[in-house]
Motif scaffolding. Sequence first.
Motif, PDB file in Angstrom:
ATOM      1  N   GLY A   1     112.351 -34.015 -11.036  1.00  0.00           N
ATOM      2  CA  GLY A   1     112.056 -32.758 -11.708  1.00  0.00           C
ATOM      3  C   GLY A   1     110.590 -32.633 -12.096  1.00  0.00           C
ATOM      4  N   PRO A   2     110.160 -31.414 -12.445  1.00  0.00           N
ATOM      5  CA  PRO A   2     108.742 -31.161 -12.741  1.00  0.00           C
ATOM      6  C   PRO A   2     108.377 -31.386 -14.203  1.00  0.00           C
ATOM      7  CG  PRO A   2     109.920 -29.089 -12.664  1.00  0.00           C
ATOM      8  CD  PRO A   2     110.945 -30.157 -12.369  1.00  0.00           C
ATOM      9  N   PHE A   3     108.694 -32.537 -14.734  1.00  0.00           N
ATOM     10  CA  PHE A   3     108.375 -32.863 -16.127  1.00  0.00           C
ATOM     11  C   PHE A   3     107.374 -34.020 -16.143  1.00  0.00           C
ATOM     12  CE2 PHE A   3     112.274 -34.944 -14.805  1.00  0.00           C
ATOM     13  CZ  PHE A   3     111.957 -36.281 -14.996  1.00  0.00           C
ATOM     14  N   THR A   4     107.015 -34.480 -17.349  1.00  0.00           N
ATOM     15  CA  THR A   4     105.980 -35.505 -17.495  1.00  0.00           C
ATOM     16  C   THR A   4     106.559 -36.779 -18.096  1.00  0.00           C
ATOM     17  OG1 THR A   4     104.268 -33.821 -17.798  1.00  0.00           O
ATOM     18  CG2 THR A   4     103.750 -36.049 -18.553  1.00  0.00           C
ATOM     19  N   VAL A   5     106.211 -37.903 -17.495  1.00  0.00           N
ATOM     20  CA  VAL A   5     106.465 -39.219 -18.083  1.00  0.00           C
ATOM     21  C   VAL A   5     105.162 -39.623 -18.755  1.00  0.00           C
ATOM     22  CG1 VAL A   5     107.121 -41.611 -17.645  1.00  0.00           C
ATOM     23  CG2 VAL A   5     108.135 -39.770 -16.285  1.00  0.00           C
ATOM     24  N   ARG A   6     105.164 -39.669 -20.078  1.00  0.00           N
ATOM     25  CA  ARG A   6     103.926 -39.798 -20.841  1.00  0.00           C
ATOM     26  C   ARG A   6     103.305 -41.196 -20.734  1.00  0.00           C
ATOM     27  NH1 ARG A   6     102.018 -34.737 -21.583  1.00  0.00           N
ATOM     28  NH2 ARG A   6     103.726 -33.350 -22.219  1.00  0.00           N
ATOM     29  N   LYS A   7     102.096 -41.299 -21.237  1.00  0.00           N
ATOM     30  CA  LYS A   7     101.266 -42.495 -21.119  1.00  0.00           C
ATOM     31  C   LYS A   7     101.996 -43.756 -21.597  1.00  0.00           C
ATOM     32  CE  LYS A   7      96.693 -44.147 -22.534  1.00  0.00           C
ATOM     33  NZ  LYS A   7      95.465 -43.807 -23.294  1.00  0.00           N
ATOM     34  N   ASN A   8     101.869 -44.819 -20.770  1.00  0.00           N
ATOM     35  CA  ASN A   8     102.413 -46.155 -21.084  1.00  0.00           C
ATOM     36  C   ASN A   8     103.925 -46.181 -21.264  1.00  0.00           C
ATOM     37  OD1 ASN A   8      99.845 -47.371 -21.043  1.00  0.00           O
ATOM     38  ND2 ASN A   8      99.478 -46.824 -23.179  1.00  0.00           N
ATOM     39  N   ALA A   9     104.628 -45.204 -20.753  1.00  0.00           N
ATOM     40  CA  ALA A   9     106.094 -45.234 -20.796  1.00  0.00           C
ATOM     41  C   ALA A   9     106.612 -46.226 -19.760  1.00  0.00           C
ATOM     42  CB  ALA A   9     106.663 -43.847 -20.536  1.00  0.00           C
ATOM     43  N   ARG A  10     107.836 -46.740 -19.996  1.00  0.00           N
ATOM     44  CA  ARG A  10     108.492 -47.662 -19.070  1.00  0.00           C
ATOM     45  C   ARG A  10     109.863 -47.117 -18.706  1.00  0.00           C
ATOM     46  NH1 ARG A  10     103.973 -49.292 -19.827  1.00  0.00           N
ATOM     47  NH2 ARG A  10     103.272 -51.283 -20.677  1.00  0.00           N
ATOM     48  N   VAL A  11     110.172 -47.148 -17.423  1.00  0.00           N
ATOM     49  CA  VAL A  11     111.468 -46.702 -16.930  1.00  0.00           C
ATOM     50  C   VAL A  11     112.161 -47.905 -16.297  1.00  0.00           C
ATOM     51  CG1 VAL A  11     112.675 -45.162 -15.354  1.00  0.00           C
ATOM     52  CG2 VAL A  11     110.615 -44.361 -16.534  1.00  0.00           C
ATOM     53  N   GLY A  12     113.321 -48.279 -16.831  1.00  0.00           N
ATOM     54  CA  GLY A  12     114.039 -49.439 -16.332  1.00  0.00           C
ATOM     55  C   GLY A  12     114.615 -49.233 -14.944  1.00  0.00           C
ATOM     56  N   GLY A  13     114.978 -50.319 -14.293  1.00  0.00           N
ATOM     57  CA  GLY A  13     115.525 -50.264 -12.945  1.00  0.00           C
ATOM     58  C   GLY A  13     116.788 -49.421 -12.847  1.00  0.00           C
ATOM     59  N   ASN A  14     116.869 -48.630 -11.769  1.00  0.00           N
ATOM     60  CA  ASN A  14     118.029 -47.792 -11.441  1.00  0.00           C
ATOM     61  C   ASN A  14     118.283 -46.663 -12.451  1.00  0.00           C
ATOM     62  OD1 ASN A  14     118.809 -49.141  -9.018  1.00  0.00           O
ATOM     63  ND2 ASN A  14     119.653 -50.793 -10.277  1.00  0.00           N
ATOM     64  N   ALA A  15     117.350 -46.416 -13.349  1.00  0.00           N
ATOM     65  CA  ALA A  15     117.504 -45.287 -14.271  1.00  0.00           C
ATOM     66  C   ALA A  15     117.352 -43.976 -13.512  1.00  0.00           C
ATOM     67  CB  ALA A  15     116.465 -45.371 -15.387  1.00  0.00           C
ATOM     68  N   VAL A  16     118.017 -42.945 -14.010  1.00  0.00           N
ATOM     69  CA  VAL A  16     117.870 -41.592 -13.464  1.00  0.00           C
ATOM     70  C   VAL A  16     117.271 -40.729 -14.569  1.00  0.00           C
ATOM     71  CG1 VAL A  16     119.025 -39.586 -12.490  1.00  0.00           C
ATOM     72  CG2 VAL A  16     119.806 -41.886 -11.894  1.00  0.00           C
ATOM     73  N   VAL A  17     116.015 -40.362 -14.412  1.00  0.00           N
ATOM     74  CA  VAL A  17     115.274 -39.638 -15.444  1.00  0.00           C
ATOM     75  C   VAL A  17     115.243 -38.165 -15.078  1.00  0.00           C
ATOM     76  CG1 VAL A  17     113.114 -39.504 -16.740  1.00  0.00           C
ATOM     77  CG2 VAL A  17     113.874 -41.692 -15.804  1.00  0.00           C
ATOM     78  N   LEU A  18     115.760 -37.326 -15.983  1.00  0.00           N
ATOM     79  CA  LEU A  18     115.879 -35.889 -15.723  1.00  0.00           C
ATOM     80  C   LEU A  18     115.126 -35.039 -16.737  1.00  0.00           C
ATOM     81  CD1 LEU A  18     119.701 -35.827 -14.907  1.00  0.00           C
ATOM     82  CD2 LEU A  18     117.803 -35.911 -13.283  1.00  0.00           C
ATOM     83  N   SER A  19     114.432 -35.677 -17.677  1.00  0.00           N
ATOM     84  CA  SER A  19     113.681 -34.928 -18.688  1.00  0.00           C
ATOM     85  C   SER A  19     112.480 -35.752 -19.125  1.00  0.00           C
ATOM     86  CB  SER A  19     114.569 -34.599 -19.893  1.00  0.00           C
ATOM     87  OG  SER A  19     115.066 -35.781 -20.491  1.00  0.00           O
ATOM     88  N   GLU A  20     111.603 -35.135 -19.902  1.00  0.00           N
ATOM     89  CA  GLU A  20     110.350 -35.768 -20.297  1.00  0.00           C
ATOM     90  C   GLU A  20     110.579 -37.073 -21.058  1.00  0.00           C
ATOM     91  OE1 GLU A  20     106.761 -34.553 -23.323  1.00  0.00           O
ATOM     92  OE2 GLU A  20     107.195 -33.190 -21.652  1.00  0.00           O
ATOM     93  N   VAL A  21     109.702 -38.043 -20.782  1.00  0.00           N
ATOM     94  CA  VAL A  21     109.749 -39.340 -21.466  1.00  0.00           C
ATOM     95  C   VAL A  21     108.562 -39.409 -22.421  1.00  0.00           C
ATOM     96  CG1 VAL A  21     109.710 -41.840 -21.184  1.00  0.00           C
ATOM     97  CG2 VAL A  21     110.859 -40.407 -19.475  1.00  0.00           C
TER      98      VAL A  21
END
Length: 243
Positions: free
Chosen positions: A141-161
């Motif tokens: 999606g067209p959202f933002t994952v903000r500075k120094n964020a971490r996304v764990g393995g196999n996560a499904v991200v659908l909104s801003e972090v």
Amino acid sequence: MFKLIRQEIDAMIARDPAARSRMEIALCYPAFHAIMGYRGTHWLWQRGFRVTARFVSQIFRWLTGIEIHPGAQIGKRFFIDHGMGVVIGETAEIGDDVTLYQGVTLGGTSPSVNSDGQRGLKRHPTLEDGVIIGSGAQILGPFTVRKNARVGGNAVVLSEVPEGATVVGIPAKVVRQEADDRFCAYGTPIGDLPDPVARALEELGREVKDLRDHVAKLEADQAPVGAAGEVVADKPRIVASSE
């Protein structure tokens, strides 16, 4: 150009303990080949050679197993560890010092719905500086994952972090948020991470206990009291029957 290439190689050495020399990275790392290929195809894309850029990017995809659309915008010191299966969409934007692991997708949520109406629109995510995405994660999606964020393995991200947050799960939920710019392999901090589902169940259990205590107190307050102050049990009422 040579300064940029050296920065890319040094960034890979800094983040991968298996890398022993610049020569090894230049010869053996598909991520390095894919990123160098992207730099060239992005140059062509910006100057209007769109078909040529796409064709050359497909050659690098066949060679490396990494698909980077030449229209994507990628900053400095970008590192794709292992790399196989990574997909980066056309309108994705990536800041400096970002790390992706194998199987990551930076994609759109509905590319096949009204395709003509979506051309030229922002459809893919933006990753700010220092973001780390674990293997198999899907950022859609067209959202933002903000500075120094971490996304764990196999996560499904659908909104801003949020900035500095760690997210895991399907759909991804925040399990930690702290100011920490240290490198974190696979986007998963060392140590125990709270399980958001277990945490919700624990909170629900506490609320049920509080409600039970409250009900017991109300029942005790409403019970009839005898002359000596003792609680008198209610006697069953006898209802006369008409028969």
